[in-house]
Design an enzyme around this catalytic site. Structure first.
Site: not given
Length: 391
Positions: A60, A63, A170
């Site tokens: 992640s 991101k 999330y």
């Protein structure tokens, strides 16, 4: 900035010796460059040593890079923050909301309105992950629809957990950000990032598809055992996914990511490359939640093999455009307005634009929010600030 690098070396080496980490790389950057780079431990049990050139699954931490790509297109007028996602990706309009279950039959309905690009960037679109939502975990179980880590395209079309603009959750938001980037730019996400973000930043090892040589430098994924040790983890990212995941797909080195951190510390510029306007960086690091509250209980795991519960911070926090934010000074650590996030394999970074410093710890450990790793990261960050205060 000048750091006593031996002190950070000692913290990192002690963490490996004491079993907090199987191995890791730590990078610290200021506006002028890399001020610390250290490595300790092994790629795998009995394997080669971790080095500054070790490759990691960013997970992640991808991101932030996909979010910056979207911010570039917003600057250029190709998309707008408050455009409906479906205006760029029409298939998004078909995503429904999961109301509950009638036995094993999911109850679905249309969302109250369409989600916006801003809501993707702030995780307020209503989308969630199978490992952060018990209802979505059950949805995957009873329907057989694949989850997002399989790399199958069908995994992006699971229902929302709630209506857009009502909760922070999330989820797969940044995967859709990546798809928005592709539609708005006419390029695949890997090509767009290489041309406009990672290429100009000199992130030469950052890739969705590691070569054989890069895979030889990749740290293995370790699973924490009940007795506190490590064993090989069977969990791996899909090697040949149906789409380039803006939410978790990139791999790279600590040094590469330090270039990205430094660019944001320098208000969007690095090595003569202008990635973002300074005003856009400021916007990305400002509260964009528009009153949507952060969850009081933090992130509750629905899949303990992947993630532990992540408690809410005892500080005022929010989300900007692609970055988690702290809105007040953390004593002896980062300043108000700092951005941060993490990767599921226990990678953690922070970017403190007020103090002009940021850093990252990279390892490959499951489940996420492993306390020995988190405590090591916190100790290193605290030592950086202790040195800054006394410098």
């Amino acid at each position: 900035m000048s750091l006593d690098t031996a002190r950070i070396d000692g913290l990192l080496e002690a963490a490996v010796e004491e079993g907090a980490l199987p191995g890791a790389v730590v990078v610290i950057a200021d506006r002028d460059g890399l001020v610390y780079e250290g490595a300790a431990g092994k790629l795998s049990e009995g394997g080669p040593a971790v080095t500054p050139d070790t490759m990691f699954r960013y997970a992640s931490c991808t991101k932030a890079l996909a979010s910056v790509a979207a911010l570039q297109l917003i600057e250029r007028g190709r998309i707008g923050l408050d455009d409906d996602v479906a205006s760029v990706r029409p298939e998004f309009a078909a995503i429904q909301v999961l109301e509950g279950f009638d036995g094993d039959q999911p109850i679905l309905r249309a969302p109250s309105r369409q989600a916006t690009i801003r809501e993707l960037l702030t995780h307020t679109s209503g989308l969630a992950y199978f490992f952060t939502s018990g209802d979505l975990a059950r949805y995957h179980e009873v329907t057989g629809v694949p989850h997002v880590l399989t790399g199958e395209a069908a995994s992006l079309h699971v229902p929302m957990a709630e209506d857009p603009g009502t909760i922070w959750a999330y989820g797969t938001n940044t995967d859709w950000v990546g798809l928005v980037v592709e539609a708005a730019s006419g390029l695949t996400l890997d090509a767009y990032l290489a041309e406009h973000v990672t290429g100009p930043l000199g992130m030469t090892d950052t890739t969705f598809q590691p070569s054989d040589e890069q895979r030889a430098r990749m740290m293995a994924v370790h699973a924490r055992t009940a007795d506190g040790g490590f064993e090989p983890s069977p969990i791996e990212l899909a090697p040949d996914p149906d789409w380039w995941s803006g939410g978790h797909g990139l791999c790279g080195t600590g040094r590469d990511y330090a270039h990205f951190i430094q660019m944001l510390l320098r208000e969007g510029e690095f090595g003569g490359a202008h990635i973002l306007e300074s005003e856009t960086v400021a916007l990305a690091f400002s509260d964009q939640l528009r009153g949507v509250p952060m969850p009081q209980d933090g992130i509750v795991s629905a899949f303990p093999e992947l993630a532990n519960d992540v408690p809410a911070l005892p500080f005022d926090e929010a989300w900007g455009l692609g970055f988690h934010l702290v809105l007040e000074d953390i004593p002896r650590m980062r300043r108000a307005g700092s951005g941060d996030w993490a990767g599921i394999f226990n990678l953690y970074y922070w970017i403190d634009r007020a103090a002009g410093v940021g850093g990252m710890l990279l390892t490959q450990v499951l489940p996420f929010f492993d306390m020995p790793v988190v405590e090591t990261f916190q100790a290193i960050e605290a030592d950086v600030y202790a040195q800054l205060v006394t410098a």
